[in-house]
Every structure is written in structure tokens, then in C-alpha cells.
Design a protein around this motif. Structure first.
Motif, short mmCIF file in Angstrom:
data_model
loop_
_atom_site.label_atom_id
_atom_site.label_comp_id
_atom_site.label_asym_id
_atom_site.label_seq_id
_atom_site.Cartn_x
_atom_site.Cartn_y
_atom_site.Cartn_z
N HIS A 61 45.90 31.94 29.48
CA HIS A 61 46.53 31.15 30.54
C HIS A 61 46.93 32.02 31.74
O HIS A 61 46.67 31.69 32.89
CB HIS A 61 47.75 30.41 29.98
N GLU A 62 47.53 33.16 31.42
CA GLU A 62 48.00 34.06 32.50
C GLU A 62 46.81 34.62 33.30
O GLU A 62 46.88 34.73 34.53
CB GLU A 62 48.80 35.19 31.86
N GLU A 63 45.73 34.96 32.60
CA GLU A 63 44.54 35.48 33.29
C GLU A 63 43.96 34.42 34.21
O GLU A 63 43.50 34.72 35.32
CB GLU A 63 43.50 35.96 32.27
N ALA A 76 43.44 44.60 36.24
CA ALA A 76 44.33 45.48 35.46
C ALA A 76 44.99 44.69 34.33
O ALA A 76 45.20 45.20 33.22
CB ALA A 76 45.39 46.10 36.35
N ASN A 77 45.29 43.41 34.61
CA ASN A 77 45.94 42.57 33.60
C ASN A 77 45.02 42.35 32.41
O ASN A 77 45.41 42.51 31.25
CB ASN A 77 46.34 41.24 34.24
N LYS A 78 43.76 41.99 32.71
CA LYS A 78 42.79 41.77 31.63
C LYS A 78 42.61 43.03 30.79
O LYS A 78 42.57 42.97 29.56
CB LYS A 78 41.41 41.39 32.22
N ALA A 80 44.72 45.47 30.37
CA ALA A 80 45.94 45.71 29.58
C ALA A 80 46.01 44.77 28.38
O ALA A 80 46.44 45.16 27.30
CB ALA A 80 47.17 45.56 30.46
N HIS A 81 45.58 43.52 28.56
CA HIS A 81 45.59 42.57 27.46
C HIS A 81 44.62 43.03 26.36
O HIS A 81 44.92 42.91 25.17
CB HIS A 81 45.21 41.16 27.94
N THR A 82 43.45 43.55 26.78
CA THR A 82 42.48 44.07 25.80
C THR A 82 43.10 45.23 25.02
O THR A 82 42.97 45.31 23.79
CB THR A 82 41.19 44.52 26.51
N SER A 117 57.17 46.92 29.88
CA SER A 117 56.43 47.65 30.89
C SER A 117 55.32 46.80 31.50
O SER A 117 55.11 46.80 32.72
CB SER A 117 55.88 48.93 30.23
N HIS A 118 54.60 46.05 30.66
CA HIS A 118 53.49 45.23 31.14
C HIS A 118 53.97 44.13 32.08
O HIS A 118 53.39 43.94 33.16
CB HIS A 118 52.75 44.62 29.94
N ILE A 119 55.01 43.43 31.69
CA ILE A 119 55.51 42.35 32.55
C ILE A 119 55.98 42.94 33.88
O ILE A 119 55.65 42.44 34.96
CB ILE A 119 56.64 41.54 31.87
N ILE A 122 52.71 44.75 35.77
CA ILE A 122 51.47 44.01 36.02
C ILE A 122 51.71 42.52 36.26
O ILE A 122 51.30 41.98 37.29
CB ILE A 122 50.47 44.24 34.87
N ASP A 123 52.36 41.86 35.32
CA ASP A 123 52.51 40.40 35.44
C ASP A 123 53.29 39.98 36.68
O ASP A 123 53.01 38.93 37.27
CB ASP A 123 53.19 39.82 34.19
N THR A 124 54.26 40.79 37.07
CA THR A 124 55.05 40.44 38.25
C THR A 124 54.21 40.52 39.53
O THR A 124 54.65 40.09 40.58
CB THR A 124 56.30 41.34 38.40
#
Ligand SMILES: [Fe+2]
Length: 137
Positions: A61-63, A76-78, A80-82, A117-119, A122-124
Motif C-alpha cells: 500500500h505504501e509503495e 529507496a523505500n522499495k 528498504a522494504h526488500t 529509522s525507516h519511517i 524514508i516514509d516521511t
């Protein structure tokens, strides 16, 4: 260790923030569970099942939100999710071979650090994109 979704961790996309709150709540529950003297194997297994299922749904959903918002952090998000999925699969194998407090505490520490760290990093990144490209849904 308790994590809270402070304003510094909000993305500005309500559904993504709500999903992060669910993840953080479950992570905090695991932290509470690890304060006990004995491991609750069934609860640990339930947590691992939840985490695998929920992160798969949330990441997808986030991607999609980042893609639609043409967010510069999307690639970068994808990636990091991997990386998270690799970390989770190897933890699941270790814990599946025999759950222990040490293994679960290591996992909890890794998850806590990764999620925070990820949120934050990256997510922000969604914040600046969401208002202009219709990602807030
Ligand atoms: Fe993410």
C-alpha cells in the motif's frame, strides 16, 4: 522500549500513519511480552505470523502511495522494504528452529531500530508529496 508515532514520524497520509500505528502497537506488545520470565511460544508465533502478513500488505500500500505521489523516496523505500523482508525471513527461520528470549529480544531490538529509522528517514518523504498528487487516501 516503547515506540510512539510522534509528529516527527507522521507521513501526512492518514492510512499510512494508521498502518504504522498498528505496527508500532504490535511491536510494543512484543516488547511487553519479553518482560516476562518465560517465553510465550504461541504468542511469539502469532506475532511472527501477524508481522509477515501485515508488513506485506502495508508495504504494498505504501509503495503504491509513493508511486502515485511521484515521491522521490519511492525507489529507496522499495529497496528498504526488500531489506526488511530478508531480515524478517532469516529471523523467522532462526525463531522457527527454536524460540528463545534471546532470539526474540534480538528481533525486537532490530525491528524497533529498523521501524523508527525507516519511517523517519524514508516514509516521511511522503510528506512533501501527498498534498499535491492525491496520495492522501
Ligand atoms: Fe516504508
Amino acid at each position: 522500549m516503547q515506540l510512539t508515532l510522534t509528529s516527527a514520524l507522521e507521513t501526512g497520509v492518514k492510512q499510512v500513519d494508521d498502518e504504522h500505528r498498528v505496527l508500532i502497537t504490535e511491536l510494543n506488545k512484543l516488547g511487553d511480552m519479553l518482560k516476562a520470565d518465560h517465553i510465550d511460544v504461541a504468542a511469539a508465533q502469532a506475532f511472527m505470523t501477524f508481522l509477515g502478513t501485515y508488513t506485506a500488505k502495508h508495504f504494498a500500500h505504501e509503495e503504491k502511495c509513493m508511486h502515485e505521489a511521484r515521491c522521490p523516496m519511492a525507489t529507496a523505500n522499495k529497496a528498504a522494504h526488500t531489506q526488511f523482508i530478508h531480515m524478517f525471513v532469516s529471523a523467522k527461520l532462526r525463531i522457527g528452529a527454536g524460540a528463545s528470549m534471546i532470539k526474540l529480544r534480538d528481533l525486537h531490538t532490530s525491528l524497533y531500530q529498523w521501524v523508527q529509522s525507516h519511517i523517519m528517514k524514508i516514509d516521511t518523504g511522503l510528506r512533501g508529496c501527498s498534498a499535491h498528487h492525491g496520495a492522501a487516501r
